[in-house]
Design an enzyme around this catalytic site. Structure first.
Site, PDB file in Angstrom:
ATOM      1  N   GLY A  96     -32.850 -26.017   0.807  1.00 42.57           N
ATOM      2  CA  GLY A  96     -33.659 -25.141  -0.528  1.00 42.57           C
ATOM      3  C   GLY A  96     -33.998 -23.565  -0.654  1.00 42.57           C
ATOM      4  N   GLY A 126     -36.025 -20.124  -2.983  1.00 40.52           N
ATOM      5  CA  GLY A 126     -36.331 -19.989  -3.969  1.00 40.52           C
ATOM      6  C   GLY A 126     -36.655 -17.913  -3.854  1.00 40.52           C
ATOM      7  N   GLY A 127     -37.572 -17.798  -4.243  1.00 35.99           N
ATOM      8  CA  GLY A 127     -37.695 -16.319  -4.482  1.00 35.99           C
ATOM      9  C   GLY A 127     -37.670 -15.589  -3.757  1.00 35.99           C
ATOM     10  N   PHE A 128     -37.581 -15.812  -2.298  1.00 37.75           N
ATOM     11  CA  PHE A 128     -37.834 -15.130  -0.816  1.00 37.75           C
ATOM     12  C   PHE A 128     -36.474 -15.346  -1.003  1.00 37.75           C
ATOM     13  CE2 PHE A 128     -38.486 -14.515   3.556  1.00 37.75           C
ATOM     14  CZ  PHE A 128     -40.112 -13.676   3.784  1.00 37.75           C
ATOM     15  N   GLY A 129     -36.025 -16.641  -0.611  1.00 37.31           N
ATOM     16  CA  GLY A 129     -34.911 -16.570  -0.284  1.00 37.31           C
ATOM     17  C   GLY A 129     -34.208 -18.235   0.316  1.00 37.31           C
ATOM     18  N   LYS A 130     -33.399 -18.668   1.072  1.00 37.67           N
ATOM     19  CA  LYS A 130     -33.063 -19.703   1.538  1.00 37.67           C
ATOM     20  C   LYS A 130     -34.352 -19.898   2.495  1.00 37.67           C
ATOM     21  CE  LYS A 130     -28.189 -19.009   0.729  1.00 37.67           C
ATOM     22  NZ  LYS A 130     -27.045 -18.986   1.806  1.00 37.67           N
ATOM     23  N   VAL A 131     -34.071 -21.392   2.786  1.00 38.81           N
ATOM     24  CA  VAL A 131     -35.240 -22.334   3.388  1.00 38.81           C
ATOM     25  C   VAL A 131     -34.725 -23.507   4.199  1.00 38.81           C
ATOM     26  CG1 VAL A 131     -37.516 -24.261   3.642  1.00 38.81           C
ATOM     27  CG2 VAL A 131     -36.816 -21.679   1.824  1.00 38.81           C
ATOM     28  N   LYS A 133     -37.484 -19.866   6.409  1.00 38.46           N
ATOM     29  CA  LYS A 133     -37.576 -19.436   5.299  1.00 38.46           C
ATOM     30  C   LYS A 133     -37.297 -18.110   5.410  1.00 38.46           C
ATOM     31  CE  LYS A 133     -41.292 -18.573   2.481  1.00 38.46           C
ATOM     32  NZ  LYS A 133     -42.457 -19.282   1.618  1.00 38.46           N
ATOM     33  N   ASP A 192     -49.634 -17.869  -7.104  1.00 32.94           N
ATOM     34  CA  ASP A 192     -48.434 -18.334  -7.673  1.00 32.94           C
ATOM     35  C   ASP A 192     -48.487 -20.594  -7.562  1.00 32.94           C
ATOM     36  OD1 ASP A 192     -46.258 -18.190  -8.472  1.00 32.94           O
ATOM     37  OD2 ASP A 192     -45.145 -17.359  -6.575  1.00 32.94           O
TER      38      ASP A 192
END
Length: 817
Positions: free
Chosen positions: A523, A525-530, A545, A641
């Site tokens: 996955g 997201g806003g933080f980065g890759k998972v 993450k 969030d």
């Protein structure tokens, strides 16, 4: 523990002595370990326990003087009983066994008494330090304690009680109580085995017989959310973890029904503070064949904690720390003693254990013959190893008035017992985590490792003082260095709250992800890759993450995530296993969620459609997680969030909130219920009131959750620019359809025929209320929980009658919505 206000009644009354004779134990042994005399006097509690010294007892082996020695405390706290805590027996390197013949086979209470303090050896000027005492205890083939530290257990007890404002001795005593079924040998052996380079010790041993059918029985057991159903028979050992007199003071052993059970007050386990009324009830307790007079003393049934028939409803909740990886028996004691309740139907409430409903309509009058008649209910629940290892987890017991009986808005409980069931002939759990940062060092020589010579104390103090000064200076230099680097990254080693998660090396993380191989990505997201990774020699699957250099998030979100999740443990919150801040990286490691995010199962997916009841269960779980965050009083947390991609699903489809990078602690000023901050969040989910005022509140989470509810119902993006103007924003479109009575037209087509009309109506009401423009008009998450549970109940009731209810779009919508 988080706290919030719960209204309740503490009810007490005094009744006449029961007309039947109390239970008389056939076996009663009270062994005062380390003592050479038989005491005919009573202990400070004025009980009728008569303690016999073990020095010349028939219960000890002939080599007692070569394999053990007696000792006395250096200083006995004035609040601790003289008997049996004024003496102790210490065991050297080999196992030591007490042998107790009993009069008949059957269940027996075995109680072990420990007072972990410094002891004086009779023949020297040296002290014995029980901080360094680790040992195991077994009996008749059962492991009761393994590598046990009475000092750690006492420290955990002191911490638990002091956090609740309860005064206890500086070094509290520890009593471990077990239920053992002695078979036809009619012998109960108790063996103490010191750990390597250690000593074992004991202050007192009790053995008391128990009525055959009081605890060891299968009838009447209800199993909570499990397929495997353990039995409680003569091959099961039990450990009593809690025995609580609900709503009043402790009941001492002398006031029990001849089994010398101590009933503690429940104040330090209640989730929140409470005030209320008291009522007097003058009739005697009416014991019955099903609930005989030895079940619990009258004082238990003469007191209770009640919510009261109030308009502002809260769950009446107890939080009970227990060892994970075991089955637990919860015995709930009830007795109606509130005068205004006189018949069946006057009060009905729900009972939840670990967020699972165990009673939909608990009505004590339905279970008994009337007021003053006691009854108990038994439930068995399994507490999972959520951290992949044995640890202490919170066991939740909660009650709430039945929402389908608005006129009977009350719930109450009189007493509670919690027992751990043996697994593979063991009830031994891990030691509680110490509250200090270093573990006492054990000398290689067991005969000297526990001893400190008083004549050498000045030198020891000087050496320790120098060492502490060096540590302090090093720590100070470390803080200065870290503050200079703080703009780059955050080391959670500076934060005590990170003690529950592990700091990982970059080498470990790279090994788990094959050097961040893109084939491991699950996955983004806003933080980065998972990444999906394997750790602990491929035995633990984790989600990793990694912060992307192009991400708008950074150090602050990384730090907040660690601070929040390392403090929190709840079944509806994702668990943070560890973090990595090596080489400028910011990496977070979580439990792996096998079914990914909630959004993956709603739209733009090839996954099979999710059933309506599963969606409803997930919504209830998320609501409970938010309620847990919001209910912490001064430590309440605003998630900040809430959205479908931040709701993860484990292998059992249990919903867990994730991504706490934008979370905020509520102000300790109760008059200030918001956090002033620049607007952050996700488009389509953000509270409009928060956008206008830049004041984040708990009700901001409620709004976001309302959007998720419509997302679950309609299975479409929350913002879809390809639709007509009025349909672009799901929150606005959902509210409008609910208001016009056309909600049925926009539900997920895959749910056609699944949703019962009453359930849809209630669900739409909840979602719309959550999306009210004014935060003050939105419901609290606790109310959202029970309204959603009511919607689920309406769905289940409809299915019981007609099977899944098919809704015809041509029928008159106003009759449904």
């Amino acid at each position: 523990m988080f706290a919030y206000t719960i209204p309740f009644f503490c009810v007490l009354f005094f009744s006449t002595t029961p007309t039947t004779q109390p239970y008389k134990a056939t076996d009663r042994v009270f062994l005062n370990c380390g003592s050479s005399t038989t005491s005919g006097s009573s202990s400070k509690s004025n009980s009728d326990q008569r303690w016999e010294g073990d020095e010349h007892s028939k219960f000890v082996p002939s080599n007692i003087h070569t394999t053990s020695f007696s000792s006395v405390p250096d200083d006995l706290d004035s609040s601790v009983d003289d008997l049996p805590y004024s003496t102790a027996r210490f065991f050297r390197t080999s196992p030591f066994t007490y042998t107790f013949p009993v009069s008949s086979q059957g269940p027996k209470f075995l109680r072990l008494h420990f007072y972990p303090t410094n002891y004086i050896h009779h023949n020297t000027y040296n002290d014995l330090n029980t901080e360094q005492s680790f040992f195991s205890v077994s009996t008749n083939g059962y492991s009761l304690l393994t590598n046990f530290s009475a000092f750690f257990a006492a420290a955990f007890l002191a911490k638990t009680h002091s956090s609740a404002g309860i005064n206890i001795p500086h070094v509290p005593r520890v009593v471990k109580e077990f239920l053992i079924y002695v078979k036809d040998t009619q012998i109960l052996n108790v063996t103490f085995t010191p750990s390597r380079n250690s000593l074992a010790f004991i202050n007192g041993i009790e053995i008391v017989s128990v009525p055959e059918n009081l605890y060891f029985k299968d009838k009447g057991l209800k199993y909570v959310g499990m397929n495997n159903r353990p039995v409680i028979d003569n091959n099961t050992a039990l450990e009593n973890i809690y025995r609580l007199n609900i709503g009043r003071e402790q009941i001492s052993v002398k006031d029990d029904t001849s089994m010398y059970r101590s009933w503690d007050q429940d104040n330090n386990y209640v989730y929140g503070a409470a005030n209320g009324l008291t009522t007097t009830y003058h009739s005697p307790i009416m014991y019955t064949k099903e609930t005989p007079n030895y079940t619990a003393p009258e004082l238990v049934y003469q007191t209770q904690r009640s919510m009261g028939n109030q308009s502002d409803k809260h769950n009446l909740t107890w939080i009970l720390p227990v060892d994970s990886g075991f089955y637990y028996l919860l015995r709930l004691h009830f007795c109606n003693i509130i005068p205004q309740y006189t018949k069946e139907g006057d009060v009905s409430f729900r009972i939840f254990i670990n967020n699972q409903t165990v009673e939909q309509e608990a009505d004590v009058f339905h279970w008994t013959q009337g007021s003053g008649y006691p009854v108990y209910k038994d439930y068995i629940v399994f507490v999972n190893d959520t951290e992949g290892r044995r640890s202490i987890q919170d066991l939740w017991l909660a009650m709430h008035p039945n929402p389908s009986h608005e006129e009977s808005g009350d719930a109450y409980l009189n007493g509670l017992e919690v027992f751990k069931l043996s697994m593979n002939n063991s009830v031994a759990g891990p030691n509680p985590e110490p509250s200090f940062t270093t573990t006492p060092t054990v000398s290689p020589n067991p005969d000297f490792g526990f001893w400190t010579n008083k004549q050498k104390t000045p030198y020891v103090v000087i050496i320790v003082g120098i060492a502490e000064a060096l540590v302090f200076l090093s720590f100070l230099a470390f803080i200065v260095f870290k503050r200079r680097r703080q703009a780059k990254h955050y080391s959670a080693a500076d934060d005590r709250s990170s003690a529950r998660c592990r700091r990982l090396s970059l080498k470990e993380v790279k090994a788990a992800t094959d050097e961040f191989n893109d084939s491991f990505v699950i996955g983004k997201g806003g933080f980065g890759k998972v990444y999906k990774g394997c750790m602990n020699k491929a035995t633990t699957i984790v989600a990793i993450k990694r912060l992307d250099s192009s991400s708008r998030q950074g150090f602050q979100e990384f730090r907040t995530e660690i601070e929040m999740l390392s403090k929190l443990r709840h079944v509806q919150l994702v668990s943070l296993i560890g973090y990595c801040d090596d080489g400028g990286e910011m990496i977070l490691v979580y439990d792996y969620m096998a079914h990914g995010t909630l959004r993956e199962h709603l739209y733009n997916t090839s996954k099979p459609p999710m059933s309506w009841k599963k969606r409803l269960d997930i919504c209830i779980g998320v609501a409970k997680g938010l309620h847990y965050l919001h209910s912490g009083g001064k430590r309440a947390i605003i998630h900040g969030d809430v959205k479908s991609t931040n709701i993860l699903l484990d292998e059992n489809w249990v919903a867990k909130l994730s991504d706490f990078g934008l979370s905020k602690l509520c102000s300790e000023d109760q008059s200030k219920k918001h956090v002033s901050t620049g607007v952050k969040g996700s488009v389509g989910y953000t509270d409009p009131e928060y956008c206008w005022t830049q004041q984040l509140t708990k009700k901001s989470d409620v709004f976001s959750f309302g959007v998720v509810l419509f997302e679950v119902l309609c299975a479409r993006p929350v913002i879809d620019a390809g639709l007509r103007d009025e349909q672009v924003n799901l929150a606005e479109w959902g509210k409008a359809c609910h208001r016009k009575g056309t909600l049925l037209e926009i539900i997920d087509p895959k749910l056609s025929g699944e949703i019962a009309p009453g359930c849809l109506r209630k669900f739409g009401d909840v979602a719309s209320k959550c999306l009210h423009e004014e935060g003050s008009e939105r419901p609290a998450m606790e109310e959202v929980v029970w309204r959603l549970e009511f919607a689920l109940q309406l769905q289940e009731d409809a299915e019981k009658v007609d099977g899944p209810k098919t809704i015809d779009k041509n029928q008159e919508l106003s009759s449904i919505i």
